[in-house]
Design an enzyme around this catalytic site. Structure first.
Site, PDB file in Angstrom:
ATOM      1  CD  GLU A  64      -4.331  -5.838   3.128  1.00  0.00           C
ATOM      2  OE1 GLU A  64      -5.306  -5.007   3.555  1.00  0.00           O
ATOM      3  OE2 GLU A  64      -2.996  -5.743   3.012  1.00  0.00           O
TER       4      GLU A  64
ATOM      5  CD  GLU B  32      -2.951  -0.943   2.307  1.00  0.00           C
ATOM      6  OE1 GLU B  32      -2.935  -0.370   3.131  1.00  0.00           O
ATOM      7  OE2 GLU B  32      -4.307  -1.767   2.276  1.00  0.00           O
TER       8      GLU B  32
END
Length: 552
Positions: A417, A312
């Site tokens: 995710e 991320e």
């Protein structure tokens, strides 16, 4: 005057008032310190007794045949099994051998890649094949080697005045005790049984988050150096035992790639950004240089299926050209060092999947890593249950297909995710002490209130918004709510299998039941034996809003 003489200092009203106030303040400080420190005296933060070594589940198993004299004097803890919290399935014969300057201590020299996770997938020794035809079905073991407060809230159970909000502040506070507390966590939160259960659930891949301090620390870092490295290697061997392929996930990079607590330190982004941005970018490349030399060994050829670069990276703040160049540099280092078969994975950076069209097309056998949640988006969290299922069926299917098509997106895409959570009510989910969007209590502490949400964002958007049911034990969930959770899960699985597969976040937590794959299966809201199933998302099957609870 006092008996005709000047009054003593303590009889003067002003001085007496000062003395009283100082005494009150000192007393309050003593009470606060006692409340925080005394309950923990003699214990680690998991309630275990302190000792000269970490202690834990291992109990010295396998050390009977090892002489303490075989460990050189002054050997660091990561090379001395006599101080390890767990010795299960570790090679305890001392060696200071390294590969890529990373220790092999704890590894056995032989391995067996004949296992397969289930009847749907090939054994480790056999090629997986085309992920677009046989998508990965995996799960994350998050909150283990990289701490996240919502996954293990007990590790962050301190008075708010202490400011313990991430792994950085926790280890800075614990100081010398950080090693004991964290290794006890490493030894108990994830065990061999974790991977056995993952395989039994019908899953076939495991994403393992870890952080840069498994490899190296730098001046000023309070992090526990290298202990997590040993547990990462053992986890890979346990995955091998149960035929599970591994997605390596560097969750925290030097300086922090996103400023979020799961990167290690909440706050500023210091990777590719700020005064030390270039230094930290190079440190991250050095980390990958060492990691890729280690994982280029033959023993990892069949089991490391995905090799992540950076979890991320916040490309809405970072320089996009800078991140793209760093990604290419990291990719070239890893391939040059001999990791030739693993899929190189890089995060989408939250910049919009359409903006990846034409980017990094010269990187072969690479994939875009996308994370899909409704709860961190104020436009999606307000959806009612039927709207959320419909969005998962339609919206995320459209996004996956767009991303997979090189004419409209990057190309190969994995959903590394995702979750069934439809509220952000779980304790510490939005950071320690920040509240949540669901009830309108999300306050970041920004003086200007930027990013705060002080109006409820549950579907009714009024005072009826409550976290009571959201945080209830699964045994108290209504049948309608369980039906929603199962449909929401299968809708996402259907959408994400239009790409190269998915990795659920997260396998287990201490208390946030709605985020746990393991607890979801137990509650009947996630399919058991996933390998036996094909998922199907039909809009016509979605109940109307009136058939499901309006909100939790």
């Amino acid at each position: 005057m006092w008996n005709g003489k000047p009054a003593p200092w303590y009889k003067k009203r002003r001085n007496l008032c000062i003395l009283i106030w100082v005494s009150v303040v000192v007393l309050l400080i003593i009470i606060i310190v006692a409340a925080v420190v005394v309950p923990n005296a003699g214990k680690d933060d998991n309630g275990g007794k302190q000792g000269s070594s970490p202690g834990g589940s291992g109990g010295g198993k396998g050390l009977d045949g090892i002489s303490p004299d075989s460990i050189p004097k002054g050997a660091p803890s990561w090379l001395n099994p006599f101080v390890w919290a767990s010795t299960d399935d570790f090679n305890l014969t001392y060696t200071d051998e390294t590969v890529g300057d990373l220790p092999v201590m704890g590894l056995y020299t032989d391995w067996d890649d004949s296992a397969r996770a289930n009847g749907r997938v090939p054994a480790l020794k056999d090629p997986w094949g085309d992920y677009s035809k046989l998508p990965a079905r995996g799960v994350n073991v998050g909150g283990w080697l990289s701490l996240e407060p919502f996954i293990t809230p007990s590790l962050f159970n301190y008075a708010s005045v202490l400011g313990i909000v991430d792994e950085y502040t926790l280890c800075r506070y614990l100081a010398a005790r950080c090693e004991q507390v964290l290794e006890n966590h490493y030894a108990t939160f994830v065990t061999e049984n974790t991977f056995k259960e993952i395989a039994e659930a019908g899953l076939d891949h495991v994403r393992i988050p870890f952080s840069y301090w498994a490899v190296q620390t730098y001046d000023g870092d309070p992090y526990l150096f290298r202990t997590s490295w040993r547990y990462l290697l053992r986890a890979i061997e346990w995955c091998r035992k149960y035929g599970l392929r591994v997605n390596l996930d560097p969750h925290g990079l030097p300086g922090s790639q996103n400023g979020w607590n799961h990167s290690g330190r909440l706050g500023a982004i210091g990777w590719l950004n700020g005064t030390d941005g270039n230094t930290n970018a190079q440190r991250a490349l050095d980390m990958h240089d060492r990691l890729s030399k280690f994982f280029a060994q033959p023993r990892y050829k069949n089991i490391i299926s995905h090799y992540g670069l950076a979890n991320e990276p916040k490309m809405t703040v970072l320089s996009v050209p800078g991140v793209l160049k760093w990604t290419t540099d990291a990719y070239n280092i890893i391939r040059k060092n001999g990791v030739t078969d693993a899929i190189i994975v890089f995060g989408d950076g939250f910049r919009g999947l359409e903006n990846w069209q034409g980017e990094l097309q010269d990187l072969s056998n690479a994939a875009l890593d996308v994370h899909q949640y409704v709860i961190f988006n104020e436009n999606l969290i307000v959806y009612n249950h039927s709207q959320k299922v419909k969005f998962a069926c339609e919206g995320w299917t459209q996004q996956t297909l767009q991303s997979m098509d090189r004419s409209t997106g990057y190309g190969p895409t994995i959903m590394a995710e995702w979750s069934q959570a439809d509220t952000d009510c779980a304790k510490h989910l939005t950071n320690v002490g920040w509240g949540n969007r669901w009830t309108g209590t999300y306050v970041t502490g920004n003086p200007a209130g930027i990013g705060d949400f002080t109006e409820p964002l549950c579907p009714t958007q009024d005072r009826r918004c409550s976290c009571t049911e959201a945080n209830a034990d699964p045994s108290k969930w209504s049948s309608a709510y369980k039906k929603f959770l199962r449909m929401f899960a299968e809708a996402q699985m259907t959408s994400f299998e239009k790409g190269w597969g998915w990795f659920y976040w997260v396998w287990d937590t201490e208390s946030a039941a709605q985020w746990s794959y393991k607890k979801g299966m137990a509650a009947g809201v996630l399919p058991a034996k996933a390998w036996e199933r094909e998922f199907n998302c039909k809009i016509s099957d979605i109940p109307s809003f009136s058939d499901l609870p309006e909100y939790y």
